[in-house]
Design an enzyme around this catalytic site. Sequence first.
Site, PDB file in Angstrom:
ATOM      1  N   ASP A   4      -8.004  -5.095  -0.103  1.00  0.00           N
ATOM      2  CA  ASP A   4      -8.518  -5.752  -1.304  1.00  0.00           C
ATOM      3  C   ASP A   4      -8.316  -7.247  -1.288  1.00  0.00           C
ATOM      4  OD1 ASP A   4      -9.381  -3.433  -2.575  1.00  0.00           O
ATOM      5  OD2 ASP A   4      -7.323  -2.955  -3.109  1.00  0.00           O
TER       6      ASP A   4
ATOM      7  N   HIS B 145       0.843  -1.189   0.000  1.00  0.00           N
ATOM      8  CA  HIS B 145       0.000   0.000   0.000  1.00  0.00           C
ATOM      9  C   HIS B 145       0.876   1.236   0.000  1.00  0.00           C
ATOM     10  CE1 HIS B 145      -3.112   2.872   1.139  1.00  0.00           C
ATOM     11  NE2 HIS B 145      -3.955   1.995   0.641  1.00  0.00           N
TER      12      HIS B 145
END
Length: 431
Positions: free
Chosen positions: A366, A308
């Site tokens: 996700d 991320h």
Amino acid sequence: MMAKTVTLIDNQTGEKYDFPILEGTQGPDLIDIRTLYGKTGYFTFDPGYGATGACESKITYIDGDKGILQHRGYSIENLCDKSNFLEVAYLLLHGELPKQTEYAQFHAEIMESRLINEQLQFFFRGFRRDAHPMAILVGVVGALSSFYHGAFDLHSEENRLLCCRRLVAKLPTIVAMSYKYSIGQAMLYPREDYNYTDNFLYMMFGKPEHKFKMIPEVVSALDKIFILHADHEQNASTSTVRMAGSTGANPYAAVSSGISALWGPAHGGANEEVLNMLKSMGSVDDIPQYIKRAKDKDDPFRLMGFGHRVYKNFDPRANVLRQSCHEVLDALGMKEQPLLKLAMELERIALEDEYFIERKLFPNVDFYSGIILEAIGFPSYMFTPLFALARTAGWTAQWKEMHEDKTSRLCRPRQLYLGETAREYIPMEKR
Ligand code: ACO
């Protein structure tokens, strides 16, 4: 107390320039360089805006190193545990949790606005049946601007709120319609006896001739996914909505531009990619080969659902969903689902691998949302539209905040020009 400043020394000229330091309520301080060009003749260079604060905001706070995500000061874990998506949407828009009467009114207004103009249904027919629902969303949400442009008044607080509520209310209807269109089934109207998230499930998976079976664990998991995706500070799609909105553009058009930005695999498209990757793996035995590819600098392949830009230790949203993932699969009797087993094994192997540890690459939100959504029955091409549905709460809150912020201006970044300098036009026959 003396105001904090930072001094910039130009080594070419020896000139010194002071710039104020702005202190937020949490997080790093920012150097206020609004006068930089006027004072020094320089711009700053920051591709991707990784070191640039583009606005003041009171909505969402993230500390990527500590894995903190807060909306209006409430932790994401707390909101997922105690709240629901509509209440979080209210919180983002209004700044405070609603009192009972305020929530009842907000709820009623959202329920009331879920329908779309009948005329808008015809827009769907212009799309190919196999069109990606994100393409349909970009078009249909943008088209909402043609239904509400005349009455739109950017300077009225009530009107701004009305636009935000309409968008939050209508997105589930439009997302469900785009799905029904893609599979050739009847589009369903919202039902009065259902709330926000259960009604969305009904519009997605219900059929006119069948009684719809609602599973509470599924409603709760989906509502959590919506909360977890509701806002995430100045990410690419939110910045896009702010940038488009900064021109005074119609809010439905601005949100449509946010949907476009969300579509990419480095942003909202990642959970769809996680599922595609897991399906292409096939079996646990294939994992080492994929890990090897992810580490190979000459191979563009990346382990989807890992890493991320902001969270460099863990993604707090992934922690919430990891638990939720197990609950849903239990409720649906899918604990032994091969895809989940594969995902858990991939998670285990990657977390023990030096490459991933060194680079602080952890499973992101996700990774788990893809597995939950697949178990509920959403095809992977619907994952990003679901993200858009939830993020509409954040986009609208950020758009509203921008228009109420006295410091906000038309967004217009500068550049480091490396092209040709001035030259004469040469007629074609002489080139
Ligand atoms: N698989 C393998 N290696 C990776 C991955 C990954 N998923 N992510 C980062 N790396 C490596 C990079 O190759 C780089 O290695 P190097 O230092 O040897 O060159 C290092 O880790 C740092 O990577 P960056 O690209 O600089 O990290 P950045 O912060 O720019 O990228 C991003 C973040 C885009 C999310 C990236 O991790 C990625 O592509 N992940 C996969 C896609 C994904 O899951 N996106 C969802 C994000 S969450 C969301 O949008 C809700």
